[in-house]
Design a protein around this motif. Structure first.
Motif, PDB file in Angstrom:
ATOM      1  N   VAL A  57      -0.854  33.625  40.965  1.00 31.36           N
ATOM      2  CA  VAL A  57      -2.388  33.796  41.168  1.00 31.36           C
ATOM      3  C   VAL A  57      -2.804  32.665  40.332  1.00 31.36           C
ATOM      4  CG1 VAL A  57      -4.425  34.813  40.956  1.00 31.36           C
ATOM      5  CG2 VAL A  57      -2.385  35.854  41.835  1.00 31.36           C
ATOM      6  N   ARG A  58      -3.958  31.593  40.927  1.00 31.80           N
ATOM      7  CA  ARG A  58      -4.314  30.799  40.031  1.00 31.80           C
ATOM      8  C   ARG A  58      -5.894  30.724  40.525  1.00 31.80           C
ATOM      9  NH1 ARG A  58      -0.347  31.275  38.029  1.00 31.80           N
ATOM     10  NH2 ARG A  58       1.303  29.727  37.522  1.00 31.80           N
ATOM     11  N   PHE A  59      -6.772  30.980  39.397  1.00 27.63           N
ATOM     12  CA  PHE A  59      -8.125  30.572  39.529  1.00 27.63           C
ATOM     13  C   PHE A  59      -8.285  29.168  39.243  1.00 27.63           C
ATOM     14  CE2 PHE A  59      -7.354  35.011  38.074  1.00 27.63           C
ATOM     15  CZ  PHE A  59      -7.760  35.858  39.034  1.00 27.63           C
ATOM     16  N   THR A  60      -8.589  28.333  40.459  1.00 22.08           N
ATOM     17  CA  THR A  60      -8.740  26.976  40.292  1.00 22.08           C
ATOM     18  C   THR A  60      -9.964  26.337  40.117  1.00 22.08           C
ATOM     19  OG1 THR A  60      -8.386  26.483  42.539  1.00 22.08           O
ATOM     20  CG2 THR A  60      -6.600  26.534  41.296  1.00 22.08           C
ATOM     21  N   SER A  61     -11.115  27.178  40.432  1.00 23.56           N
ATOM     22  CA  SER A  61     -12.528  26.752  40.286  1.00 23.56           C
ATOM     23  C   SER A  61     -13.333  27.793  40.327  1.00 23.56           C
ATOM     24  CB  SER A  61     -12.974  25.826  41.462  1.00 23.56           C
ATOM     25  OG  SER A  61     -14.162  25.266  41.580  1.00 23.56           O
ATOM     26  N   PRO A  62     -14.177  27.918  39.295  1.00 26.01           N
ATOM     27  CA  PRO A  62     -15.425  28.956  39.261  1.00 26.01           C
ATOM     28  C   PRO A  62     -16.252  29.112  40.600  1.00 26.01           C
ATOM     29  CG  PRO A  62     -16.058  27.038  37.958  1.00 26.01           C
ATOM     30  CD  PRO A  62     -14.662  26.801  38.746  1.00 26.01           C
ATOM     31  N   VAL A  63     -16.675  30.310  40.930  1.00 28.49           N
ATOM     32  CA  VAL A  63     -17.541  30.752  42.107  1.00 28.49           C
ATOM     33  C   VAL A  63     -18.676  30.973  41.640  1.00 28.49           C
ATOM     34  CG1 VAL A  63     -17.842  32.173  44.028  1.00 28.49           C
ATOM     35  CG2 VAL A  63     -15.479  31.408  43.475  1.00 28.49           C
ATOM     36  N   LYS A  64     -19.858  30.171  41.939  1.00 26.07           N
ATOM     37  CA  LYS A  64     -21.255  30.446  41.176  1.00 26.07           C
ATOM     38  C   LYS A  64     -21.690  31.499  42.212  1.00 26.07           C
ATOM     39  CE  LYS A  64     -21.882  25.862  39.433  1.00 26.07           C
ATOM     40  NZ  LYS A  64     -22.705  24.526  39.532  1.00 26.07           N
ATOM     41  N   VAL A  65     -22.651  32.346  41.613  1.00 29.50           N
ATOM     42  CA  VAL A  65     -23.331  33.294  42.361  1.00 29.50           C
ATOM     43  C   VAL A  65     -24.250  32.503  43.314  1.00 29.50           C
ATOM     44  CG1 VAL A  65     -25.257  34.990  42.066  1.00 29.50           C
ATOM     45  CG2 VAL A  65     -23.551  34.871  40.580  1.00 29.50           C
ATOM     46  N   GLY A  66     -24.131  33.077  44.654  1.00 35.22           N
ATOM     47  CA  GLY A  66     -25.082  32.378  45.744  1.00 35.22           C
ATOM     48  C   GLY A  66     -24.033  31.690  46.595  1.00 35.22           C
ATOM     49  N   SER A  67     -22.902  31.099  45.898  1.00 34.12           N
ATOM     50  CA  SER A  67     -22.001  30.427  46.782  1.00 34.12           C
ATOM     51  C   SER A  67     -21.290  31.493  47.855  1.00 34.12           C
ATOM     52  CB  SER A  67     -20.656  30.020  46.018  1.00 34.12           C
ATOM     53  OG  SER A  67     -21.041  29.149  44.815  1.00 34.12           O
ATOM     54  N   ARG A  68     -20.740  30.689  48.728  1.00 31.87           N
ATOM     55  CA  ARG A  68     -20.024  31.333  49.968  1.00 31.87           C
ATOM     56  C   ARG A  68     -18.727  30.928  50.016  1.00 31.87           C
ATOM     57  NH1 ARG A  68     -22.736  31.437  55.548  1.00 31.87           N
ATOM     58  NH2 ARG A  68     -21.510  29.654  55.585  1.00 31.87           N
ATOM     59  N   ILE A  69     -17.803  31.928  49.923  1.00 32.34           N
ATOM     60  CA  ILE A  69     -16.416  31.926  50.043  1.00 32.34           C
ATOM     61  C   ILE A  69     -15.585  32.109  51.465  1.00 32.34           C
ATOM     62  CG2 ILE A  69     -16.217  31.869  47.503  1.00 32.34           C
ATOM     63  CD1 ILE A  69     -14.996  34.817  48.186  1.00 32.34           C
ATOM     64  N   ARG A  70     -14.491  31.717  51.759  1.00 31.97           N
ATOM     65  CA  ARG A  70     -13.755  31.995  52.853  1.00 31.97           C
ATOM     66  C   ARG A  70     -12.314  32.026  52.593  1.00 31.97           C
ATOM     67  NH1 ARG A  70     -14.588  27.757  57.480  1.00 31.97           N
ATOM     68  NH2 ARG A  70     -13.630  25.828  56.366  1.00 31.97           N
ATOM     69  N   MET A  71     -11.497  32.474  53.416  1.00 31.01           N
ATOM     70  CA  MET A  71     -10.129  32.679  52.984  1.00 31.01           C
ATOM     71  C   MET A  71      -9.007  32.012  54.254  1.00 31.01           C
ATOM     72  SD  MET A  71      -7.649  35.605  51.506  1.00 31.01           S
ATOM     73  CE  MET A  71      -7.421  36.491  52.899  1.00 31.01           C
ATOM     74  N   SER A  72      -8.105  31.196  53.888  1.00 27.15           N
ATOM     75  CA  SER A  72      -7.194  30.960  55.011  1.00 27.15           C
ATOM     76  C   SER A  72      -5.747  31.466  54.445  1.00 27.15           C
ATOM     77  CB  SER A  72      -6.914  29.504  55.129  1.00 27.15           C
ATOM     78  OG  SER A  72      -6.737  28.958  53.888  1.00 27.15           O
ATOM     79  N   ALA A  73      -5.057  31.612  55.341  1.00 30.01           N
ATOM     80  CA  ALA A  73      -3.532  32.407  55.151  1.00 30.01           C
ATOM     81  C   ALA A  73      -2.737  31.851  55.973  1.00 30.01           C
ATOM     82  CB  ALA A  73      -3.684  34.090  55.324  1.00 30.01           C
TER      83      ALA A  73
END
Length: 158
Positions: free
Chosen positions: A101-117
């Motif tokens: 597992v790598r946390f490669t960039s911080p996620v700012k509050v208010g940002s939107r995330i999604r996932m691919s697999a």
């Protein structure tokens, strides 16, 4: 807020899971990271570091805004995984773990995330089970660098 899935969910029978090795499952819907989520996660994990829970102080911090805990972002892989993949004919599903597992960039509050697999591997295990390995990328809307890269391990038992 969660939007409708950006791509159709892959649903297969237990017997067909091995056929998915190498398959890209697509991308989940975007979900917004809220300060409320961050605060609840901080309470649940007793991690109240100011970069997460003090929006005023965080404005002057290294990221210019409060950020989600890396493990909060990682934990959201479970609902996003459910948007992407399901298997019929299964009695039990188990989250088996994570590799690299790598946390490669911080996620700012208010940002939107999604996932691919992508299904990387599937192996048979005792008890009429399958060990499923998936390479996941959690991306932040509008950013080139992803938030999280991980190898997800799960077990399915028929």
């Amino acid at each position: 807020m969660t939007e409708a899935p950006a791509s159709a969910q892959t649903v297969v029978a237990f017997e067909e899971v091995k056929d998915l090795i190498g398959k890209n499952l697509g991308t989940s819907a975007y979900r917004e990271i809220t300060q409320g989520q961050v605060d609840l996660f901080a309470d649940a994990t007793d991690d109240h570091q100011w970069i997460h829970v003090d929006p005023e102080r965080a404005k002057d911090g290294p990221f210019g805004a409060p950020i989600a805990h890396g493990f909060l972002t990682l934990s959201l892989l479970i609902p996003m995984w459910g948007e992407l993949f399901d298997v019929t004919g299964v009695k039990t599903k188990v989250n088996y773990g994570l590799d690299k597992v790598r946390f490669t960039s911080p996620v700012k509050v208010g940002s939107r995330i999604r996932m691919s697999a992508v299904i990387a591997d599937v192996q048979e295990v005792k008890g009429n089970g399958l060990h499923v390995v998936a390479d996941l990328t959690i991306e932040i809307e509008g950013q080139e660098r992803p938030a999280v890269i991980a190898r997800f391990l799960s077990r399915l038992y028929a």
